[in-house]
Design a protein around this motif. Structure first.
Motif, PDB file in Angstrom:
ATOM      1  N   ALA A 151       0.848  -1.198   0.000  1.00  0.00           N
ATOM      2  CA  ALA A 151       0.000   0.000   0.000  1.00  0.00           C
ATOM      3  C   ALA A 151       0.874   1.234   0.000  1.00  0.00           C
ATOM      4  N   GLN A 152       0.401   2.273  -0.657  1.00  0.00           N
ATOM      5  CA  GLN A 152       1.059   3.569  -0.611  1.00  0.00           C
ATOM      6  C   GLN A 152      -0.002   4.651  -0.732  1.00  0.00           C
ATOM      7  N   GLY A 157      -5.141   9.855  -2.549  1.00  0.00           N
ATOM      8  CA  GLY A 157      -5.725   8.682  -1.923  1.00  0.00           C
ATOM      9  C   GLY A 157      -4.684   7.611  -1.695  1.00  0.00           C
ATOM     10  N   ALA A 158      -5.077   6.367  -1.791  1.00  0.00           N
ATOM     11  CA  ALA A 158      -4.149   5.260  -1.553  1.00  0.00           C
ATOM     12  C   ALA A 158      -4.321   4.209  -2.630  1.00  0.00           C
ATOM     13  N   GLU A 159      -3.191   3.612  -3.002  1.00  0.00           N
ATOM     14  CA  GLU A 159      -3.171   2.487  -3.931  1.00  0.00           C
ATOM     15  C   GLU A 159      -2.827   1.240  -3.130  1.00  0.00           C
ATOM     16  N   VAL A 160      -3.683   0.244  -3.185  1.00  0.00           N
ATOM     17  CA  VAL A 160      -3.528  -0.951  -2.360  1.00  0.00           C
ATOM     18  C   VAL A 160      -3.624  -2.197  -3.226  1.00  0.00           C
ATOM     19  N   ARG A 161      -2.673  -3.093  -3.055  1.00  0.00           N
ATOM     20  CA  ARG A 161      -2.705  -4.370  -3.758  1.00  0.00           C
ATOM     21  C   ARG A 161      -3.158  -5.441  -2.763  1.00  0.00           C
ATOM     22  N   SER A 170      -5.911  -4.731  -7.670  1.00  0.00           N
ATOM     23  CA  SER A 170      -5.407  -3.382  -7.460  1.00  0.00           C
ATOM     24  C   SER A 170      -6.576  -2.472  -7.084  1.00  0.00           C
ATOM     25  N   TRP A 171      -6.519  -1.907  -5.891  1.00  0.00           N
ATOM     26  CA  TRP A 171      -7.590  -1.043  -5.389  1.00  0.00           C
ATOM     27  C   TRP A 171      -7.086   0.388  -5.237  1.00  0.00           C
ATOM     28  N   LEU A 176      -7.478   5.237   3.125  1.00  0.00           N
ATOM     29  CA  LEU A 176      -7.144   3.914   3.637  1.00  0.00           C
ATOM     30  C   LEU A 176      -7.146   3.988   5.164  1.00  0.00           C
ATOM     31  N   VAL A 177      -7.917   3.115   5.825  1.00  0.00           N
ATOM     32  CA  VAL A 177      -7.997   3.078   7.287  1.00  0.00           C
ATOM     33  C   VAL A 177      -7.316   1.800   7.767  1.00  0.00           C
TER      34      VAL A 177
END
Length: 418
Positions: A151-152, A157-161, A170-171, A176-177
């Motif tokens: 995650a970054q 916002g945030a990019e999360v795998r 890929s989200w 991001l909480v």
């Protein structure tokens, strides 16, 4: 679903990592505060929102439990969940505070405050199952079982795998909480720093049975080793034990057989509830005060134990976290209605400022108790003794302390209530 290993693009406004008590409580609050907000929850355990608590809950003598303050009950009432939780909750009607070897003591009674209980003891499994079940009726995307690979975050916002069903997804989310506790590694992977003060103490937790019924009375008994807390738990003679002790003692006491363990506990606690007759499986963990100095940055926020972990002496850890989750939910819902960016740190500032005041107050309260009643505190025993006697005799001070334990000295935010 895509083929194994193929990336799939998804978007939601809020992505919550962790579907335990903290993450599920936040998801439920967001479904009530902002039903048109897109929310997804990532949970590694194989639990689905269509779970039936009564079918899946298996009461266990060794069940881990949480002490819910009366204020937390009010929050779950606002969320429409308390009637279900109450079926498995044991009320704390009175609290007795004392110090071993001293005659001073203080007592708090729910009847003095016109309430049926000062707080409640609930099995973690029962609370969690009811939270997850409630999410089955909410418009929440439940990603389970799944785990975060990376995650970054940024101003956008945030990019999360996320790995789920053998595929990597890929989200992108506006916020991001991180709600999966302080040991998952995601907090550190995102670059958050943590300040920790080691108390050189361990907490040992177990279920114990006494010869006399608990009658809804909870005890906090301070000893030279550390506080011994007994919380009424389910059956009429059972207590949830939280025994704080030096790190040098925990290994020895974990190795004791049940008879020797109960004998030591009896010697420290006394005979107010008769003889200790049985003890279940014992667990222990190191104690410390842990806080993230900056629990948020653009696109990501830490909550619950990922943001702060306290000493259990005042029983306020989850209650503090729950109040914060409700403030965060209200803050995000307001920003959503106003068309503000959920990624912007400025959007989170009202929540961060108000919750930090609550954190500082609870940390000061619990840390102060530890320092005053520690064997190395420097406070003479007779001074502590007089303090307990004065507290018991002063209705105003006793009322303040009771409200502190009930979680009513700080504002709560849930469904617009303050």
């Amino acid at each position: 679903m895509a083929e194994s290993g193929e990336a799939v693009d998804h978007h939601c406004q809020v992505l919550i990592v962790g579907g335990g008590m903290a993450g599920a409580s936040l998801a439920l609050a967001l479904s009530r505060h902002a039903p048109d907000m897109s929310v997804a929850v990532v949970e590694s355990a194989p639990i689905t929102p269509d779970v039936s608590p009564h079918e899946h809950y298996q009461p266990s003598y060794d069940a881990r439990a949480t002490a819910l303050a009366y204020g937390s009950r009010l929050i779950y009432e606002d969320l429409g969940l308390w009637p279900a939780i109450a079926e498995g909750a044991t009320g704390i009607h009175r609290i007795h505070v004392s110090e071993r070897g001293r005659f001073g003591s203080a007592r708090m009674d729910a009847a003095e405050h016109g309430q049926d209980a000062l707080g409640y003891v609930v099995d973690n499994a029962w609370l969690g199952l009811n939270l997850v079940s409630a999410l089955g009726n909410a418009d929440i995307q439940w990603l389970c079982p799944a785990r975060v690979q990376s995650a970054q975050s940024s101003q956008q916002g945030a990019e999360v795998r996320i790995e789920r069903d053998g595929a990597t997804e890929s989200w992108h989310c506006d916020l991001l909480v991180v709600a999966d506790g302080g040991r998952s590694g995601l907090r550190e992977a995102l670059g958050f720093s943590v300040q920790r003060r080691d108390y050189d103490q361990h907490a040992m937790v177990a279920t114990v049975t006494t010869s006399r019924p608990h009658e809804g009375v909870a005890y906090e008994r301070f000893t030279d080793d550390g506080p011994v807390a007994l919380l009424p738990h389910r059956k009429s003679h059972d207590y949830a034990l939280v025994w704080t002790m030096p790190a040098t003692e925990v290994e020895r006491r974990m190795a004791l057989d049940d008879r020797a363990f109960l004998k030591e506990l009896q010697g420290l606690f006394g005979w107010r509830r008769g003889r200790f007759e049985r003890v279940g499986r014992r667990h222990s963990y190191a104690l410390g005060l842990e806080q993230a100095p900056e629990p948020a940055r653009p696109g990501v926020v830490l909550v619950g134990n990922a943001a702060h972990a306290l000493h259990p002496v005042a029983g306020q850890g989850f209650n503090l976290a729950l109040r914060g989750l409700m403030r965060l939910s209200a803050c995000l819902a307001q920003a959503h209605r106003d068309g503000q960016s959920l990624s912007d740190l400025h959007t989170l500032r009202p929540y961060l400022d108000e919750h930090q005041q609550d954190v500082d107050a609870i940390v000061g309260f619990s840390d102060g108790i530890i320092r005053v009643f520690s064997g190395s505190s420097g406070f003479p025993g007779h001074i502590r003794d007089l303090g307990l006697l004065a507290l018991d005799a002063a209705p105003g001070a006793r009322h303040w302390l009771a409200r502190q334990n009930m979680g009513l000295n700080r504002r709560r935010s849930s469904l617009g209530h303050e």
